[in-house]
Design an enzyme around this catalytic site. Structure first.
Site, mmCIF file in Angstrom:
data_model
loop_
_atom_site.group_PDB
_atom_site.id
_atom_site.type_symbol
_atom_site.label_atom_id
_atom_site.label_comp_id
_atom_site.label_asym_id
_atom_site.label_seq_id
_atom_site.Cartn_x
_atom_site.Cartn_y
_atom_site.Cartn_z
ATOM 1 N N ASP A 170 0.807 -1.227 0.000
ATOM 2 C CA ASP A 170 0.000 0.000 0.000
ATOM 3 C C ASP A 170 0.836 1.272 0.000
ATOM 4 O OD1 ASP A 170 -2.318 1.366 2.465
ATOM 5 O OD2 ASP A 170 -2.190 1.681 0.287
ATOM 6 N N ASN A 411 7.292 -5.960 8.184
ATOM 7 C CA ASN A 411 5.967 -5.465 8.540
ATOM 8 C C ASN A 411 4.881 -6.342 7.923
ATOM 9 O OD1 ASN A 411 4.068 -3.169 9.431
ATOM 10 N ND2 ASN A 411 3.614 -3.362 7.243
ATOM 11 N N GLU A 412 4.011 -6.886 8.785
ATOM 12 C CA GLU A 412 2.835 -7.648 8.318
ATOM 13 C C GLU A 412 3.231 -8.750 7.333
ATOM 14 O OE1 GLU A 412 -0.410 -4.087 9.088
ATOM 15 O OE2 GLU A 412 -0.236 -4.931 7.061
ATOM 16 N N ASN A 462 0.011 -3.610 14.537
ATOM 17 C CA ASN A 462 -0.788 -2.652 13.766
ATOM 18 C C ASN A 462 -2.255 -2.905 14.058
ATOM 19 O OD1 ASN A 462 1.618 -1.802 12.722
ATOM 20 N ND2 ASN A 462 1.377 -2.864 10.756
ATOM 21 N N TYR A 464 -6.300 -1.378 13.623
ATOM 22 C CA TYR A 464 -7.157 -0.382 12.944
ATOM 23 C C TYR A 464 -8.604 -0.474 13.398
ATOM 24 C CZ TYR A 464 -3.313 1.119 10.052
ATOM 25 O OH TYR A 464 -2.132 1.652 9.625
ATOM 26 N N TYR A 468 -10.959 -0.539 9.563
ATOM 27 C CA TYR A 468 -11.164 -1.707 8.694
ATOM 28 C C TYR A 468 -12.201 -2.661 9.269
ATOM 29 C CZ TYR A 468 -7.255 -0.049 5.959
ATOM 30 O OH TYR A 468 -6.447 0.737 5.164
ATOM 31 N N GLU A 500 1.039 1.007 14.286
ATOM 32 C CA GLU A 500 0.118 1.667 13.368
ATOM 33 C C GLU A 500 -1.285 1.688 13.940
ATOM 34 O OE1 GLU A 500 2.153 -0.144 9.279
ATOM 35 O OE2 GLU A 500 0.003 0.301 9.306
ATOM 36 N N TRP A 545 -0.379 5.973 12.270
ATOM 37 C CA TRP A 545 -0.242 5.770 10.812
ATOM 38 C C TRP A 545 -1.085 6.846 10.133
ATOM 39 C CZ3 TRP A 545 3.293 3.239 8.216
ATOM 40 C CH2 TRP A 545 3.155 3.136 6.827
ATOM 41 N N LYS A 564 -4.104 8.694 5.365
ATOM 42 C CA LYS A 564 -4.034 8.529 6.833
ATOM 43 C C LYS A 564 -2.999 9.462 7.475
ATOM 44 C CE LYS A 564 -5.803 3.842 7.157
ATOM 45 N NZ LYS A 564 -5.733 3.497 5.698
HETATM 46 C C1 ADA Z 1 -1.165 -1.562 6.955
HETATM 47 C C2 ADA Z 1 0.184 -1.308 6.364
HETATM 48 C C3 ADA Z 1 0.404 0.096 5.948
HETATM 49 C C4 ADA Z 1 -0.858 0.709 5.354
HETATM 50 C C5 ADA Z 1 -1.933 0.648 6.409
HETATM 51 C C6 ADA Z 1 -3.224 1.220 5.870
HETATM 52 O O1 ADA Z 1 -1.157 -1.824 8.243
HETATM 53 O O2 ADA Z 1 1.259 -1.681 7.195
HETATM 54 O O3 ADA Z 1 1.417 0.099 4.997
HETATM 55 O O4 ADA Z 1 -1.249 -0.004 4.276
HETATM 56 O O5 ADA Z 1 -2.185 -0.673 6.735
HETATM 57 O O6 ADA Z 1 -3.272 2.400 5.611
HETATM 58 O O7 ADA Z 1 -4.138 0.446 5.703
#
Ligand code: ADA
Length: 589
Positions: A170, A411-412, A462, A464, A468, A500, A545, A564
């Site tokens: 992303d 990461n992830e 991370n 959200y 999400y 994040e 983030w 973001k």
């Molecule tokens: C993820 C990822 C980020 C970005 C974020 C998002 O956690 O690590 O790079 O994609 O989500 O904005 O959804």
């Protein structure tokens, strides 16, 4: 690899500027010998350092990941006659093949760490040289990061099916010569590497170790810290020396007092200094103890961001004005740290963080690695080898920077998928390279499903909530965070850094009640996460983030940018930035 510096024995010449380029989608460049000079017809000019994607105006050029040939004619200074000459690239994304005067001298894979090649035998001082670099960003399941994956394998590979350019992660896959290109000259023997480690620090007394690599014949190495009246010499018995030394009256490096000492290294031969190099070094210790992250024995609380090297036009290229602005904004908002998400940043950013006391989590380019895409042993082994090489290059480049308080190896990366000892092996390898810093991966898994975190020193997570999932339900944040954080703590008993959290907010989009995509929603979501996180004593930090909006690939889930950021892409504060400033800088004037 040493950062290129002019010293009493070293000269430097920048090759930055406007280079000529031509695109090679037909892959005819080798056959047509572009390394002897690229075709005049259709050649363009590109700024180096800089990503090529946003500098140009054709859609195909913007989206290009394929071969591009760069050309520069340069002169080696006549005064460098008889000296050793090196060509160094700060970073070329993703792969580079380097030709000088038609001869291939080097290849490098990995878009974010430096590489160099010696030109002494091919470049005459005083005369014009031809430098041609073939660059591509053709990714696969065994490159780091991966690209061009089959979404059908599922998991992260299916995250952004159809994304254009074809990467499942992303952020925009900018390509090009992203960091400075320099020529430098040394004497016949040179200091090839310097590694400094703080082994112990009590009050003002410190124990340190230096490992110095030498390339060429010399007799003795002299190490000095003039400010603390420390000087030692060692006879050279081979290509390296290791020496332990003590320092007294040390001011430890910290965000409040980012004290750096000048450490001088000299190479001597026949009573003369043949090479001389000095580096700034901060003396400090970092440890994990129970649920705490300790700097110089004191608990640390990280406040900051996941960032990107991303700015209009320059793309991922080194932009010193953005470095200055971003540092100013980190200060303005009251942050003390950032993570180099999702790749190693320019060394200039780390040297700046070292000088200004900004704490850094240094991350490799292993972002959203699909373990599902490398199930058969050969491809898994190939991915592991590339990942290891990138960890090695990162540690070798950055280990001397006091500001680096931990290594993030990825990461992830589907740490909830059965992948043998993939992650454990990398953690142990990183610790072998550097035993003085905690090591982690950043995960986005459910605590119960996480398979690799037992090998980490601390866990980056991370989260959200209310973005999400639980869309628009800010009230869902506290319970979901409590569940995730206590879940990880109960299972692994390791400190947690929330790497994040956040929400997209299109600048200027407002609402009297918090609605997704509005600045109000982003600001309130961030506040609620910070409130909830503060109730968990083993949370050692919160990174929003993202620091600023950044460019992404074309995909229905994104409106040109990932929004973001708490700052826009051109570094204008959104409402959330003011909220953070009020929170992180309560006594601001
Ligand atoms: C993820 C990822 C980020 C970005 C974020 C998002 O956690 O690590 O790079 O994609 O989500 O904005 O959804």
């Amino acid at each position: 690899m040493l950062y290129p510096l002019e010293t009493a024995t070293r000269e430097l010449k920048s090759l930055d500027g406007l280079w000529r380029v031509c695109f090679d989608p037909e892959h005819q460049g080798l056959r047509e010998r572009y390394f002897d000079g690229i075709p005049r017809q259709g050649a363009l000019e590109i700024a180096v350092p800089g990503s090529l994607n946003e500098q140009l105006t054709q859609r195909e050029q913007y989206l290009n990941q394929d071969f591009v040939w760069y050309e520069l004619r340069f002169r080696v200074p006549a005064a460098w006659q008889g000296r050793r000459i090196f060509l160094r690239f700060g970073a070329v994304t993703y792969r580079a093949d380097v030709f000088v005067n038609g001869q291939q001298l080097a290849s490098h894979e990995g878009g974010y760490t430096p590489f160099e090649v010696e030109l002494t035998s091919v470049a005459q001082a005083g005369s014009e040289q031809l430098l041609v670099v073939r660059v591509d960003s053709l990714l696969s399941a065994t490159t780091v990061p991966q690209g061009g994956l089959d979404p059908k394998v599922g998991g992260v590979a299916a995250w952004r099916a159809g994304n254009n350019p074809d990467v499942h992660w992303d952020f925009f896959p900018f390509m090009g010569i992203h960091r400075p290109v320099v020529l430098y000259a040394t004497g016949s023997a040179r200091i090839a590497s310097v590694r400094l480690e703080t082994l112990a620090l009590h009050g003002g007394e410190a124990q340190l170790r230096a490992r110095i690599g030498v390339d060429g014949a010399a007799e003795r190495v002299r190490l000095r810290v003039p400010e603390l009246k420390m000087e030692q010499t060692r006879e050279l018995a081979g290509g390296a020396v290791e020496l332990d030394f003590a320092l007294s009256g040390v001011e430890p490096w910290s965000p409040r007092q980012p004290k750096l000492y000048e450490v001088e290294v000299q190479l001597e031969s026949a009573g003369a200094v043949v090479d001389d190099y000095a580096l700034p070094f901060g003396v400090r210790t970092v440890q994990v103890q129970g649920g705490k992250l300790l700097l110089n024995g004191e608990p640390l609380q990280l406040r900051g961001f996941g960032k990107h090297e991303d700015a209009p036009i320059v793309g991922r290229g080194l932009s010193l004005p953005h470095l200055v602005k971003d540092l100013g904004l980190l200060r303005w908002v009251g942050a003390n740290s950032f993570r180099t998400s999702h790749y190693p940043y320019a060394e200039e950013a780390l040297r700046q963080a070292d000088r200004h006391g900004i704490l850094v989590i240094d991350e490799t380019a292993a972002n959203t690695l699909s373990m599902r895409a490398v199930t058969e042993p050969a491809s898994r082994a190939a991915l592991l080898a590339t990942h290891r090489a990138q960890i090695q290059e990162l540690v070798e480049r950055d280990a001397n920077y006091a500001c680096i308080i931990a290594w993030s190896l990825g990461n992830e990366c589907e740490t909830d998928v059965e992948s043998g000892d993939y992650f454990g092996e990398l953690v142990r390898y990183a610790k072998q390279l550097d035993a003085t810093r905690p090591v982690l991966f950043v995960v986005n898994t459910e605590p119960a499903a996480e398979r690799a975190a037992h090998d980490f020193d601390l866990i980056g997570v991370n989260l959200y909530p209310a973005w999400y999932g639980d869309c628009g339900k800010l009230e869902a944040i506290a319970p979901s965070l409590d569940r995730a954080l206590s879940g990880f703590w109960e299972r692994f008993k390791k400190p947690i850094l929330i790497c994040e959290f956040g929400a997209d907010a299109v600048a200027g989009m407002h609402s009297e009640y918090p609605l997704m995509w509005s600045e109000e929603y982003q600001a309130e979501l961030i506040e609620r996460v910070l409130d909830a996180a503060a109730r968990h004593p083993y949370v050692v930090g919160t990174h929003v983030w993202n620091f600023a909006d950044f460019k992404v690939g074309q995909h229905p889930g994104r409106v040109m940018l990932n929004h973001k950021g708490v700052f826009t892409r051109d570094r204008t504060p959104k409402m959330a930035a003011h909220v953070l400033r009020r929170r992180w800088l309560p006594n601001r004037s």
